[in-house]
Write a protein that holds these residues in place. Structure first.
Motif, short mmCIF file in Angstrom:
data_model
loop_
_atom_site.label_atom_id
_atom_site.label_comp_id
_atom_site.label_asym_id
_atom_site.label_seq_id
_atom_site.Cartn_x
_atom_site.Cartn_y
_atom_site.Cartn_z
N UNK A 168 0.83 -1.21 0.00
CA UNK A 168 0.00 0.00 0.00
C UNK A 168 0.86 1.26 0.00
N UNK A 169 1.95 1.23 0.78
CA UNK A 169 2.83 2.41 0.83
C UNK A 169 3.51 2.62 -0.51
N UNK A 202 10.90 3.78 3.63
CA UNK A 202 9.81 2.83 3.83
C UNK A 202 9.78 2.34 5.28
N UNK A 203 10.98 1.98 5.77
CA UNK A 203 11.07 1.49 7.14
C UNK A 203 10.55 2.54 8.12
N UNK A 204 10.97 3.79 7.89
CA UNK A 204 10.53 4.86 8.80
C UNK A 204 9.02 5.05 8.72
N UNK A 205 8.47 4.97 7.49
CA UNK A 205 7.02 5.15 7.33
C UNK A 205 6.24 4.04 8.03
N UNK A 257 6.70 5.65 -5.21
CA UNK A 257 7.91 4.82 -5.21
C UNK A 257 8.77 5.26 -4.03
N UNK A 258 9.36 4.29 -3.40
CA UNK A 258 10.12 4.64 -2.20
C UNK A 258 11.34 3.75 -2.05
N UNK A 272 13.61 -2.65 12.81
CA UNK A 272 14.16 -2.15 11.55
C UNK A 272 14.61 -3.28 10.62
N UNK A 273 14.89 -4.41 11.21
CA UNK A 273 15.45 -5.50 10.40
C UNK A 273 14.38 -6.30 9.66
#
Lengths: 101, 202
Positions: A16-17, A28-31, A22-23, A40-41
């Motif tokens: 969805x993100x 992406x991890x932060x979002x 595009x990221x 984070x892993x």
């Protein structure tokens, strides 16, 4: 966050993100972290799997003298996301029948 | 630990995976550090977990998502193992002329030691019994000669004390042998047995 997010919920969120914009991995991890309590892993394996299943595509773009690997959603990914949304709605309705609210 | 060391260690723990998978993971990790910025390096390391843990999450996912290896590879591998076991068998047969006498010697050695131990204990028991027997006999003689011949009864009293002392000594010797010697002996035999088995396995 009380709930554990297993594979498919995380897959759906990532799709969805990426469908919106595009990221790249870090953003992406932060979002995702803003909304869900994931470590984070956990995102790399998800991205890797979705790419392998051809739900995501990758392309490299240089930014500030270094390389960024961007992820974009593929047509199959969009289909999968639609399916996820339908299933998710159904799932939520079912859970709400039990839990109420 | 800094970023470079962290990435190197992850690289180390990913060894054995497909080169493409490893390089993808390393590229991603490197980029992630870059995006987070040098000032957040330690924070990122802390949140990612130890290099081993991080590598583990990647490994676990790769294993579950990769298709099973083609069957032809499996057959090859099983062929190899059967060939290996056959060659080990042949080696074992060739080693038989040396191995059998060796095992035989070891068995005889163990048997001899056991026999010596048992004979020793047995002889000590005989000594103990004879000491007790002579003690009673001497006491009887002592009372029958008392008042008749002073030197005779004095001599008898001395021998009574000697038999008494030697009986006590042999009693303790037997007790020590059974309590300490027996467990030590069985331990020793078990050790020899294990060593032999290890050699056979090799």
């Amino acid at each position: 966050m009380l709930f554990q997010y297993g594979g498919s919920v995380l897959d759906m969120c990532v799709l969805a993100i990426v469908a919106k914009n595009d990221t790249y991995g870090y953003k992406l991890t932060q979002d995702v972290k803003k909304v869900l309590s994931v470590s984070e892993s956990t995102l790399y394996p998800v991205l890797r799997r979705l790419t392998k299943e051809h739900l995501l595509n990758t392309y490299d773009k240089s930014y500030d003298g270094r390389n960024r690997r961007y992820y974009s959603i593929s047509p199959e990914g969009k289909e999968k996301l639609d399916l996820f949304r339908k299933e998710w709605k159904h799932y939520i309705d079912q859970i709400n029948l039990i839990v109420g609210g | 630990m800094n970023k470079q060391q962290y990435i190197e260690q992850v690289h180390f723990y990913l060894k054995g995976m497909a080169p493409k998978d490893i390089s993808d993971a390393i590229v991603y990790l490197d980029e992630y550090f870059e995006e987070a910025g040098v000032e957040n390096e330690q924070k990122v390391i802390q949140e990612l977990g130890t290099p081993q843990q991080y590598a583990q999450t990647i490994r676990a996912d790769v294993i579950s998502s990769s298709p099973p290896p083609p069957p032809s590879q499996n057959i090859k591998q099983s062929n190899k193992t059967t060939w290996q076991s056959i060659s080990i068998l042949i080696l074992g047969i060739f080693a038989l002329p040396i191995a059998v006498p060796l095992i035989f010697v070891a068995l005889i050695l163990i048997f001899t030691v056991l026999l010596v131990f048992m004979v020793l204990v047995f002889s000590l028991i005989i000594v103990l019994l004879s000491c007790i027997f002579s003690f009673f006999l001497l006491v009887f003689r002592f009372f029958s000669t008392i008042g008749v011949d002073m030197y005779d009864s004095l001599y008898l009293l001395g021998t009574i004390l000697v038999s008494c002392g030697s009986a006590l000594l042999t009693y303790y010797a037997i007790k020590w042998m059974v309590r300490k010697g027996l467990p030590a002996l069985s331990h020793w035999i078990a050790q020899i047995y294990q060593r032999l088995r290890k050699k056979e396995v090799r």
